[in-house]
Design a protein around this motif. Structure first.
Motif, PDB file in Angstrom:
ATOM      1  N   VAL A 156      36.360 -37.221 -59.684  1.00 55.55           N
ATOM      2  CA  VAL A 156      37.451 -38.236 -59.418  1.00 55.55           C
ATOM      3  C   VAL A 156      38.856 -37.687 -59.872  1.00 55.55           C
ATOM      4  N   HIS A 157      39.325 -36.924 -59.352  1.00 56.78           N
ATOM      5  CA  HIS A 157      40.673 -36.416 -59.728  1.00 56.78           C
ATOM      6  C   HIS A 157      41.624 -37.471 -59.692  1.00 56.78           C
ATOM      7  N   LEU A 158      41.643 -38.701 -59.236  1.00 59.16           N
ATOM      8  CA  LEU A 158      42.555 -39.684 -59.415  1.00 59.16           C
ATOM      9  C   LEU A 158      42.961 -40.013 -61.018  1.00 59.16           C
ATOM     10  N   ALA A 159      41.976 -39.650 -61.761  1.00 61.36           N
ATOM     11  CA  ALA A 159      42.109 -39.992 -63.341  1.00 61.36           C
ATOM     12  C   ALA A 159      43.175 -39.156 -64.063  1.00 61.36           C
ATOM     13  N   HIS A 160      43.601 -38.232 -63.101  1.00 64.04           N
ATOM     14  CA  HIS A 160      44.809 -37.293 -63.586  1.00 64.04           C
ATOM     15  C   HIS A 160      45.961 -38.352 -63.605  1.00 64.04           C
ATOM     16  N   GLY A 161      46.050 -39.208 -62.618  1.00 61.27           N
ATOM     17  CA  GLY A 161      47.123 -39.958 -62.620  1.00 61.27           C
ATOM     18  C   GLY A 161      47.119 -41.469 -62.892  1.00 61.27           C
ATOM     19  N   CYS A 162      45.794 -42.036 -63.308  1.00 61.78           N
ATOM     20  CA  CYS A 162      45.740 -43.166 -63.658  1.00 61.78           C
ATOM     21  C   CYS A 162      44.379 -43.353 -64.608  1.00 61.78           C
ATOM     22  N   ASP A 163      44.370 -44.417 -65.366  1.00 59.39           N
ATOM     23  CA  ASP A 163      43.382 -44.351 -66.419  1.00 59.39           C
ATOM     24  C   ASP A 163      42.146 -45.316 -65.618  1.00 59.39           C
ATOM     25  N   ILE A 164      41.006 -44.737 -65.311  1.00 61.83           N
ATOM     26  CA  ILE A 164      40.123 -45.578 -64.739  1.00 61.83           C
ATOM     27  C   ILE A 164      38.952 -45.458 -65.920  1.00 61.83           C
ATOM     28  N   ARG A 165      38.363 -46.941 -66.069  1.00 66.06           N
ATOM     29  CA  ARG A 165      37.305 -47.077 -67.023  1.00 66.06           C
ATOM     30  C   ARG A 165      36.041 -47.569 -66.240  1.00 66.06           C
ATOM     31  N   PRO A 166      35.060 -47.063 -65.770  1.00 63.81           N
ATOM     32  CA  PRO A 166      34.072 -47.843 -64.986  1.00 63.81           C
ATOM     33  C   PRO A 166      33.215 -48.219 -66.056  1.00 63.81           C
ATOM     34  N   ALA A 167      32.456 -49.215 -65.838  1.00 60.63           N
ATOM     35  CA  ALA A 167      31.111 -49.800 -66.664  1.00 60.63           C
ATOM     36  C   ALA A 167      29.983 -48.905 -66.041  1.00 60.63           C
ATOM     37  N   LEU A 168      29.480 -47.779 -66.720  1.00 59.35           N
ATOM     38  CA  LEU A 168      28.622 -46.869 -66.330  1.00 59.35           C
ATOM     39  C   LEU A 168      27.199 -47.787 -66.141  1.00 59.35           C
ATOM     40  N   THR A 169      27.183 -48.834 -66.801  1.00 57.11           N
ATOM     41  CA  THR A 169      25.900 -49.717 -66.671  1.00 57.11           C
ATOM     42  C   THR A 169      25.929 -50.302 -65.160  1.00 57.11           C
ATOM     43  N   THR A 170      26.870 -50.470 -64.597  1.00 58.38           N
ATOM     44  CA  THR A 170      26.709 -51.299 -63.341  1.00 58.38           C
ATOM     45  C   THR A 170      26.662 -50.085 -62.077  1.00 58.38           C
ATOM     46  N   LEU A 171      26.908 -48.867 -62.389  1.00 60.38           N
ATOM     47  CA  LEU A 171      26.874 -47.879 -61.241  1.00 60.38           C
ATOM     48  C   LEU A 171      25.582 -47.564 -60.539  1.00 60.38           C
ATOM     49  N   GLY A 172      24.526 -47.822 -61.301  1.00 54.04           N
ATOM     50  CA  GLY A 172      23.100 -47.440 -60.581  1.00 54.04           C
ATOM     51  C   GLY A 172      22.303 -48.632 -60.260  1.00 54.04           C
ATOM     52  N   PRO A 173      21.048 -48.316 -59.731  1.00 55.38           N
ATOM     53  CA  PRO A 173      20.355 -49.560 -59.360  1.00 55.38           C
ATOM     54  C   PRO A 173      20.215 -50.651 -60.237  1.00 55.38           C
ATOM     55  N   ARG A 174      20.228 -51.972 -59.666  1.00 60.12           N
ATOM     56  CA  ARG A 174      20.148 -53.112 -60.703  1.00 60.12           C
ATOM     57  C   ARG A 174      18.459 -53.226 -60.884  1.00 60.12           C
ATOM     58  N   SER A 175      18.426 -53.605 -62.397  1.00 56.26           N
ATOM     59  CA  SER A 175      17.192 -53.867 -62.728  1.00 56.26           C
ATOM     60  C   SER A 175      16.475 -55.191 -62.064  1.00 56.26           C
ATOM     61  N   ASP A 176      17.158 -55.915 -61.373  1.00 56.64           N
ATOM     62  CA  ASP A 176      16.708 -57.130 -61.035  1.00 56.64           C
ATOM     63  C   ASP A 176      16.377 -57.181 -59.581  1.00 56.64           C
ATOM     64  N   GLY A 177      17.022 -55.960 -58.982  1.00 55.93           N
ATOM     65  CA  GLY A 177      16.826 -55.757 -57.355  1.00 55.93           C
ATOM     66  C   GLY A 177      17.762 -56.249 -56.468  1.00 55.93           C
ATOM     67  N   GLY A 178      18.914 -57.200 -57.271  1.00 55.52           N
ATOM     68  CA  GLY A 178      19.965 -57.655 -56.701  1.00 55.52           C
ATOM     69  C   GLY A 178      20.795 -56.435 -55.852  1.00 55.52           C
ATOM     70  N   PRO A 179      21.901 -57.055 -55.391  1.00 54.82           N
ATOM     71  CA  PRO A 179      22.914 -55.960 -54.494  1.00 54.82           C
ATOM     72  C   PRO A 179      23.540 -55.574 -55.721  1.00 54.82           C
ATOM     73  N   PRO A 180      24.116 -54.356 -55.456  1.00 54.23           N
ATOM     74  CA  PRO A 180      25.000 -53.459 -56.433  1.00 54.23           C
ATOM     75  C   PRO A 180      26.372 -54.310 -56.674  1.00 54.23           C
ATOM     76  N   VAL A 181      26.968 -54.311 -57.973  1.00 52.47           N
ATOM     77  CA  VAL A 181      28.096 -54.542 -58.215  1.00 52.47           C
ATOM     78  C   VAL A 181      28.588 -53.743 -59.313  1.00 52.47           C
ATOM     79  N   ILE A 182      29.952 -53.131 -58.847  1.00 54.33           N
ATOM     80  CA  ILE A 182      30.312 -52.151 -59.620  1.00 54.33           C
ATOM     81  C   ILE A 182      31.498 -52.610 -60.313  1.00 54.33           C
ATOM     82  N   GLU A 183      31.998 -52.673 -61.764  1.00 53.45           N
ATOM     83  CA  GLU A 183      32.736 -52.892 -62.455  1.00 53.45           C
ATOM     84  C   GLU A 183      33.943 -52.012 -63.022  1.00 53.45           C
ATOM     85  N   MET A 184      35.042 -52.295 -63.047  1.00 51.40           N
ATOM     86  CA  MET A 184      35.943 -51.028 -63.457  1.00 51.40           C
ATOM     87  C   MET A 184      37.299 -51.423 -63.948  1.00 51.40           C
ATOM     88  N   TRP A 185      38.059 -51.086 -64.654  1.00 51.51           N
ATOM     89  CA  TRP A 185      39.354 -51.200 -65.095  1.00 51.51           C
ATOM     90  C   TRP A 185      40.237 -50.222 -64.715  1.00 51.51           C
TER      91      TRP A 185
END
Length: 276
Positions: A156-185
């Motif tokens: 993610v070279h965009l991070a050279h020009g902007c501050d990106i803070r992804p919640a890493l806990t939301t990137l992988g498979p959901r433990s409850d089997g639900g649809p993916p939901v990725i959060e970031m600031w």
């Protein structure tokens, strides 16, 4: 010489020629606004939106790209490019501009840009905002930005020009089997977020295919983004989700909310599932 990492510089365009209906602009596909070796799709969508504004004599608060629908024909490399615009409508409240982003003799992106006035002052009659209940206006303490030592540093070279803070806990498979939901600031460095940066954030997330262990390049085929409001100065909160990941195709939705809790961008794209 290394090019500027600033988002405002990456969006800079120079008018080459044109008249009241047709115009062309020169610019640069910036090496820092890339994912891996390829130019970020949201950055190219924002460049198309900027060319449409300039062709119509904008920018101004009263004339913004309230809808951008882009089809991606091929993935260009960083370097010089040109944008060609054709104004299809100059209405009292709505304008329409066709845009082509070209590199060399090839068209990389074809976009249709609707210009109008976003409702950033008027309260909505109805709003279902999925972001505010889940995400605080600023990233939680200790949430690391993409940068040295981060697992996404070299992609993610965009991070050279902007501050990106992804919640890493939301990137992988959901433990409850639900649809993916990725959060970031997200916010640009050394500047307040503007409408073009907000549109870029409609494509800022890692692919939702991370949820099914498909982590390679996921090329966007079609992306439509709606600008609902002009963002306030501060962090932009982004939630990315999807409805279905097929064998070949997947959809991906972004909702972008500013620090004041207003929905500023909504987007939906159709992309290709990375190979195993």
């Amino acid at each position: 010489m290394t090019s500027s990492t600033l988002f405002t510089d990456a969006m800079a365009l120079v008018r080459l020629d044109g008249d009241e209906h047709v115009a062309s602009f020169a610019g640069e596909l910036n090496e820092h606004w890339t994912i891996g070796p390829k130019v970020h799709g949201g950055a190219m969508l924002a460049l198309c939106a900027n060319a449409a504004r300039l062709a119509c004599g904008a920018p101004s608060d009263a004339l913004q790209p309230v809808a951008v629908s882009a089809s991606y024909l091929w993935a260009p490399d960083p370097g010089p490019m040109q944008l060609s615009t054709t104004i299809r409508k100059r209405g009292r409240r709505v304008g329409l501009v066709d845009v082509e982003l070209n590199q060399g003799q090839r068209t990389a992106v074809r976009a249709v840009v609707t210009l109008g006035e976003p409702e950033h002052q008027a309260p909505p009659l109805l709003s279902f905002n999925p972001v505010v209940p889940l995400m605080t206006p600023e990233p939680p303490p200790g949430l690391e930005p993409i940068g040295p030592g981060h697992p996404m540093e070299h992609i993610v070279h965009l991070a050279h020009g902007c501050d990106i803070r992804p919640a890493l806990t939301t990137l992988g498979p959901r433990s409850d089997g639900g649809p993916p939901v990725i959060e970031m600031w997200v916010r640009p460095k050394d500047a307040a977020p503007d409408v073009l940066f907000a549109l870029l954030c409609g494509d800022v997330s890692a692919p939702v295919t991370f949820a099914v262990d498909r982590n390679g390049w996921a090329p966007t085929v079609q992306l439509t983004a709606y600008l609902r409001a002009v963002p306030a100065d501060g962090w932009l909160r982004v939630i990315c989700s999807c409805v279905q990941i097929g064998q070949d195709w997947f959809d991906e939705d972004h909702t972008v909310v500013d620090c004041e809790g207003r929905i500023v961008v909504q987007s939906r794209q159709l992309a290709m599932v990375p190979a195993r």
